[in-house]
Each structure stands twice: as structure tokens, then as C-alpha cells.
Scaffold this motif. Structure first.
Motif, PDB file in Angstrom:
ATOM      1  N   ALA A  10       8.462   0.659  -4.358  1.00  0.00           N
ATOM      2  CA  ALA A  10       9.033   0.236  -5.638  1.00  0.00           C
ATOM      3  C   ALA A  10       9.736  -1.101  -5.483  1.00  0.00           C
ATOM      4  CB  ALA A  10      10.014   1.290  -6.153  1.00  0.00           C
ATOM      5  N   MET A  11       9.460  -2.001  -6.409  1.00  0.00           N
ATOM      6  CA  MET A  11      10.172  -3.285  -6.430  1.00  0.00           C
ATOM      7  C   MET A  11      10.526  -3.645  -7.872  1.00  0.00           C
ATOM      8  SD  MET A  11       7.191  -6.135  -5.854  1.00  0.00           S
ATOM      9  CE  MET A  11       7.543  -7.248  -7.190  1.00  0.00           C
ATOM     10  N   LEU A  25       6.262  -9.081   0.578  1.00  0.00           N
ATOM     11  CA  LEU A  25       5.108  -8.187   0.752  1.00  0.00           C
ATOM     12  C   LEU A  25       3.849  -9.001   1.035  1.00  0.00           C
ATOM     13  CD1 LEU A  25       5.804  -5.523  -2.025  1.00  0.00           C
ATOM     14  CD2 LEU A  25       6.360  -5.414   0.414  1.00  0.00           C
ATOM     15  N   ALA A  26       3.712 -10.139   0.350  1.00  0.00           N
ATOM     16  CA  ALA A  26       2.541 -10.997   0.574  1.00  0.00           C
ATOM     17  C   ALA A  26       2.551 -11.537   1.999  1.00  0.00           C
ATOM     18  CB  ALA A  26       2.535 -12.130  -0.433  1.00  0.00           C
ATOM     19  N   GLN A  27       3.746 -11.944   2.472  1.00  0.00           N
ATOM     20  CA  GLN A  27       3.840 -12.500   3.828  1.00  0.00           C
ATOM     21  C   GLN A  27       3.589 -11.441   4.905  1.00  0.00           C
ATOM     22  OE1 GLN A  27       7.660 -14.538   3.598  1.00  0.00           O
ATOM     23  NE2 GLN A  27       6.628 -16.505   3.377  1.00  0.00           N
ATOM     24  N   CYS A  28       3.703 -10.182   4.514  1.00  0.00           N
ATOM     25  CA  CYS A  28       3.376  -9.094   5.445  1.00  0.00           C
ATOM     26  C   CYS A  28       1.872  -8.829   5.449  1.00  0.00           C
ATOM     27  CB  CYS A  28       4.089  -7.818   5.046  1.00  0.00           C
ATOM     28  SG  CYS A  28       5.822  -7.872   5.354  1.00  0.00           S
ATOM     29  N   GLY A  29       1.140  -9.592   4.656  1.00  0.00           N
ATOM     30  CA  GLY A  29      -0.313  -9.455   4.651  1.00  0.00           C
ATOM     31  C   GLY A  29      -0.842  -8.470   3.633  1.00  0.00           C
ATOM     32  N   ILE A  30       0.039  -8.005   2.732  1.00  0.00           N
ATOM     33  CA  ILE A  30      -0.431  -7.074   1.703  1.00  0.00           C
ATOM     34  C   ILE A  30      -1.036  -7.882   0.560  1.00  0.00           C
ATOM     35  CG2 ILE A  30       0.225  -5.177   0.167  1.00  0.00           C
ATOM     36  CD1 ILE A  30       2.690  -4.730   1.890  1.00  0.00           C
ATOM     37  N   LYS A  31      -2.296  -7.644   0.286  1.00  0.00           N
ATOM     38  CA  LYS A  31      -2.959  -8.377  -0.811  1.00  0.00           C
ATOM     39  C   LYS A  31      -2.837  -7.575  -2.103  1.00  0.00           C
ATOM     40  CE  LYS A  31      -6.379 -11.461   1.123  1.00  0.00           C
ATOM     41  NZ  LYS A  31      -6.449 -11.168   2.573  1.00  0.00           N
ATOM     42  N   ILE A  32      -1.970  -8.075  -3.002  1.00  0.00           N
ATOM     43  CA  ILE A  32      -1.754  -7.348  -4.255  1.00  0.00           C
ATOM     44  C   ILE A  32      -2.136  -8.246  -5.411  1.00  0.00           C
ATOM     45  CG2 ILE A  32      -0.161  -5.607  -5.120  1.00  0.00           C
ATOM     46  CD1 ILE A  32       1.994  -7.163  -3.407  1.00  0.00           C
ATOM     47  N   ASN A  33      -2.762  -7.637  -6.381  1.00  0.00           N
ATOM     48  CA  ASN A  33      -3.110  -8.364  -7.581  1.00  0.00           C
ATOM     49  C   ASN A  33      -2.184  -7.881  -8.690  1.00  0.00           C
ATOM     50  OD1 ASN A  33      -4.352  -9.753  -9.562  1.00  0.00           O
ATOM     51  ND2 ASN A  33      -6.231  -8.521  -9.566  1.00  0.00           N
ATOM     52  N   LEU A  34      -1.022  -8.567  -8.826  1.00  0.00           N
ATOM     53  CA  LEU A  34      -0.035  -8.133  -9.811  1.00  0.00           C
ATOM     54  C   LEU A  34      -0.427  -8.622 -11.192  1.00  0.00           C
ATOM     55  CD1 LEU A  34       3.452  -8.730  -8.132  1.00  0.00           C
ATOM     56  CD2 LEU A  34       2.140  -6.632  -8.250  1.00  0.00           C
ATOM     57  N   LEU A  39       2.501  -1.442 -14.667  1.00  0.00           N
ATOM     58  CA  LEU A  39       3.555  -0.753 -13.919  1.00  0.00           C
ATOM     59  C   LEU A  39       3.154  -0.596 -12.456  1.00  0.00           C
ATOM     60  CD1 LEU A  39       6.121   1.136 -13.767  1.00  0.00           C
ATOM     61  CD2 LEU A  39       4.596   3.002 -14.372  1.00  0.00           C
ATOM     62  N   ILE A  40       1.870  -0.326 -12.237  1.00  0.00           N
ATOM     63  CA  ILE A  40       1.405  -0.097 -10.865  1.00  0.00           C
ATOM     64  C   ILE A  40       0.383  -1.143 -10.458  1.00  0.00           C
ATOM     65  CG2 ILE A  40       0.147   1.489  -9.350  1.00  0.00           C
ATOM     66  CD1 ILE A  40       1.406   3.758 -10.540  1.00  0.00           C
ATOM     67  N   ALA A  41       0.515  -1.647  -9.240  1.00  0.00           N
ATOM     68  CA  ALA A  41      -0.495  -2.544  -8.684  1.00  0.00           C
ATOM     69  C   ALA A  41      -0.996  -1.912  -7.389  1.00  0.00           C
ATOM     70  CB  ALA A  41       0.120  -3.904  -8.413  1.00  0.00           C
ATOM     71  N   PHE A  42      -2.278  -2.067  -7.120  1.00  0.00           N
ATOM     72  CA  PHE A  42      -2.854  -1.482  -5.911  1.00  0.00           C
ATOM     73  C   PHE A  42      -3.135  -2.585  -4.904  1.00  0.00           C
ATOM     74  CE2 PHE A  42      -4.197   0.892  -9.685  1.00  0.00           C
ATOM     75  CZ  PHE A  42      -3.630   2.118  -9.420  1.00  0.00           C
ATOM     76  N   ALA A  43      -2.744  -2.349  -3.653  1.00  0.00           N
ATOM     77  CA  ALA A  43      -3.080  -3.321  -2.610  1.00  0.00           C
ATOM     78  C   ALA A  43      -4.575  -3.202  -2.333  1.00  0.00           C
ATOM     79  CB  ALA A  43      -2.270  -3.038  -1.362  1.00  0.00           C
ATOM     80  N   ASN A  45      -6.113  -4.351   0.464  1.00  0.00           N
ATOM     81  CA  ASN A  45      -6.499  -4.262   1.879  1.00  0.00           C
ATOM     82  C   ASN A  45      -5.724  -3.212   2.676  1.00  0.00           C
ATOM     83  OD1 ASN A  45      -4.156  -5.738   1.523  1.00  0.00           O
ATOM     84  ND2 ASN A  45      -4.527  -7.079   3.269  1.00  0.00           N
ATOM     85  N   MET A  46      -4.825  -2.472   2.005  1.00  0.00           N
ATOM     86  CA  MET A  46      -4.069  -1.417   2.691  1.00  0.00           C
ATOM     87  C   MET A  46      -3.839  -0.278   1.706  1.00  0.00           C
ATOM     88  SD  MET A  46      -1.109  -3.462   4.754  1.00  0.00           S
ATOM     89  CE  MET A  46      -1.384  -5.187   5.132  1.00  0.00           C
ATOM     90  N   PRO A  47      -3.631   0.940   2.214  1.00  0.00           N
ATOM     91  CA  PRO A  47      -3.389   2.069   1.296  1.00  0.00           C
ATOM     92  C   PRO A  47      -1.968   2.050   0.741  1.00  0.00           C
ATOM     93  CG  PRO A  47      -3.337   2.821   3.572  1.00  0.00           C
ATOM     94  CD  PRO A  47      -3.661   1.355   3.630  1.00  0.00           C
ATOM     95  N   ILE A  48      -1.696   1.045  -0.114  1.00  0.00           N
ATOM     96  CA  ILE A  48      -0.346   0.848  -0.655  1.00  0.00           C
ATOM     97  C   ILE A  48      -0.422   0.655  -2.170  1.00  0.00           C
ATOM     98  CG2 ILE A  48       1.655  -0.702  -0.694  1.00  0.00           C
ATOM     99  CD1 ILE A  48       1.048  -1.430   2.215  1.00  0.00           C
ATOM    100  N   ASP A  49       0.465   1.353  -2.888  1.00  0.00           N
ATOM    101  CA  ASP A  49       0.617   1.125  -4.323  1.00  0.00           C
ATOM    102  C   ASP A  49       1.996   0.526  -4.557  1.00  0.00           C
ATOM    103  OD1 ASP A  49      -1.807   2.351  -4.594  1.00  0.00           O
ATOM    104  OD2 ASP A  49      -0.972   4.275  -5.273  1.00  0.00           O
ATOM    105  N   ILE A  50       2.054  -0.488  -5.413  1.00  0.00           N
ATOM    106  CA  ILE A  50       3.329  -1.129  -5.725  1.00  0.00           C
ATOM    107  C   ILE A  50       3.745  -0.717  -7.135  1.00  0.00           C
ATOM    108  CG2 ILE A  50       4.570  -3.320  -5.902  1.00  0.00           C
ATOM    109  CD1 ILE A  50       3.365  -3.065  -3.185  1.00  0.00           C
ATOM    110  N   LEU A  51       4.936  -0.144  -7.219  1.00  0.00           N
ATOM    111  CA  LEU A  51       5.472   0.296  -8.502  1.00  0.00           C
ATOM    112  C   LEU A  51       6.489  -0.742  -8.957  1.00  0.00           C
ATOM    113  CD1 LEU A  51       4.846   3.100  -9.779  1.00  0.00           C
ATOM    114  CD2 LEU A  51       7.201   3.703  -9.179  1.00  0.00           C
ATOM    115  N   ARG A  52       6.308  -1.301 -10.163  1.00  0.00           N
ATOM    116  CA  ARG A  52       7.209  -2.361 -10.627  1.00  0.00           C
ATOM    117  C   ARG A  52       8.064  -1.849 -11.776  1.00  0.00           C
ATOM    118  NH1 ARG A  52       3.530  -5.922 -12.691  1.00  0.00           N
ATOM    119  NH2 ARG A  52       4.728  -7.818 -12.382  1.00  0.00           N
TER     120      ARG A  52
END
Ligand code: ATP
Ligand code: ZN
Length: 225
Positions: A10-11, A25-34, A39-43, A45-52
Motif C-alpha cells: 500500500a502506498m 519501488l521503481a528503483q527496486c526494479g518493480i515495473k508498475i504501470n500506474l 486503486l490497484i496496479a499490477f507489477a 515483472n514480479m508477483p506484486i500488487d500496488i494498492l493506492r
């Protein structure tokens, strides 16, 4: 059905922490298309969901175990913890690390002509604030009690509007206080953004992913120092 196998972070959606959170998060190499309204973005290249979400919701989401990790200001986190404790709960989470952005201080400010001699001067005054618990904890050290004017915004106009005698609000440069005829009289809390994890054991792969991200964050922050 919620996909529990993906790491949920969550951010803040939009505000003072959102750009830096996104950058980290981007600098950690997580590719997110915000996408702005989502409300939710999916990474990718990794099994990560970002909740905004609103920053105020983040501590509760982590404490309640709805998300695995949150990026949040210590001020908001600590206020939520004190609020839950006041309600008789025992809020739990893990502090992963302090981050290198979102720095600000929570301060008491009074009208410019206020003759301030120390915390005792605040006895029984009405204080406009979003952080009643942090303020109460601070003033209790001096046996000072106060009346609250609870506001979630426009705190700095409360004295001029006749709603409160003084305020307790976040300050970074002090320009907003000045513009409202106020002066900072007491710093009660210094805050930065931090990263928290929900309590309890996570599935091995999830915890391994968090550990990997933590190593990367360490590297990113060190490189910026
Ligand atoms: P939201 O819409 O998500 O509820 P908000 O208006 O409550 O946003 P922001 O003003 O974006 O919150 O501030 C978010 C956090 O940024 C604060 O809680 C604090 O930790 C940090 N921060 C850093 N500098 C400042 C500042 N000068 N004033 C306020 N907050 C600051
Ligand atoms: Zn907020």
C-alpha cells in the motif's frame, strides 16, 4: 476472489509521499504501470500488487493484515497506533525500516503575539489538530491538558477563524504558518516515511520477495546518501 499469493503493497495515491514512494519501488526494479484513477496496479515483472489509497488508511490496512507492506509517514502510523490503543486494541506490525523522504515535524504553533513561556501556558487551551493522540502524549509529560478541535484539513486557519487558540500541525518550511500569522512554539514529533510489514508469518516465497526488496531498498538509499 482476492489473489493472496501476490505481495500487496500500500502506498499513498496522491500527496506528499506518492512520488517518492513510486520512485523507490521503481528503483527496486518493480515495473508498475500506474493508471491515474486506478486503486490497484499490477507489477509486470514480479508477483506484486500496488494498492493506492489515502495515507490515513495505510496503517490500518497493514495492522489489519489486508496488505503485506505499507509505505507511510511515522506521524500517521504512530497516531493510528495510539488511537487503537486508546480503544483498548493491541495493534501489531513490523517496522522494516525508516526511509529517506517525507521528513517533517509536528509542531504546536500559536498566533504571533502569543506570549509563550513553556508547555504550561497551553493548559486548558483549545488546540486544532489532526493528531490529538500524539499531542496528548507530548503534553502529558508536562501534566498539561487541553481541549481538542479535531480537523483533517485547514488546521492553520483555525485560530483566525476563532475555532481554536493554537494549533498542532505538520511543518516543513514554516511558510504556511507565517502566512497565517502563526509562530512555531514547540516541536513535538519528528517524522519520516517508513516501511512497515504486517504481523505474522507470511508464505516463504512472499517473505523471500520482501527480503529481496529490502536488500534493494538498502542499496538504493545508500547510493542516494
Ligand atoms: P491523503 O489525501 O492521502 O489523505 P494528506 O493530505 O493527508 O493526503 P499529505 O499532505 O500528502 O497528506 O502528506 C502526507 C504525509 O507526508 C504526511 O503525513 C507527512 O508524513 C509527510 N509530509 C512531509 N512533509 C510534509 C509537510 N510539509 N506537510 C505535511 N505533510 C508532510
Ligand atoms: Zn491523509
Amino acid at each position: 476472489m482476492l489473489d493472496n499469493s501476490r505481495l500487496r503493497i500500500a502506498m499513498q495515491k496522491s500527496g506528499r509521499l506518492s512520488d517518492e514512494s513510486k520512485k523507490l519501488l521503481a528503483q527496486c526494479g518493480i515495473k508498475i504501470n500506474l493508471q491515474e484513477q486506478r486503486l490497484i496496479a499490477f507489477a509486470e515483472n514480479m508477483p506484486i500488487d500496488i494498492l493506492r489509497v489515502r495515507d490515513d488508511d495505510i496503517p490500518g490496512l497493514v495492522i489489519d493484515g489486508v496488505v503485506d507492506i505499507g509505505i507511510i509517514g511515522e506521524n500517521v502510523l504512530e497516531e493510528e497506533v495510539l488511537d487503537r490503543q486508546a480503544e483498548g486494541q493491541n495493534p501489531q506490525f513490523k517496522m522494516l525500516r525508516r526511509l529517506d523522504f517525507g521528513g517533517c515535524r509536528l509542531s504546536i504553533a500559536a498566533p504571533r503575539d502569543f506570549d509563550y513561556q513553556g508547555p504550561e501556558c497551553l493548559q486548558d487551551l483549545r488546540v486544532a489538530t489532526t493528531y490529538p493522540h500524539l499531542l496528548k502524549r507530548y503534553l502529558a509529560q508536562y501534566d498539561v491538558t487541553f481541549k481538542t478541535c479535531l480537523l483533517n484539513g485547514s488546521v492553520e486557519v483555525a485560530p483566525r477563524a476563532g475555532l481554536a487558540d493554537v494549533i498542532c500541525d505538520l511543518v516543513s518550511s514554516g511558510a504556511t504558518l507565517e502566512a497565517n500569522g502563526l509562530k512555531e512554539i514547540e516541536v513535538i514529533y519528528r517524522s519520516k516515511a517508513c516501511l512497515i510489514q504486517r504481523e505474522g508469518k507470511l508464505p516463504t516465497e512472499k517473505q523471500a520477495l520482501i527480503d529481496k526488496l529490502m536488500t534493494r531498498i538498502q542499496g538504493v538509499i545508500q547510493a542516494r546518501e
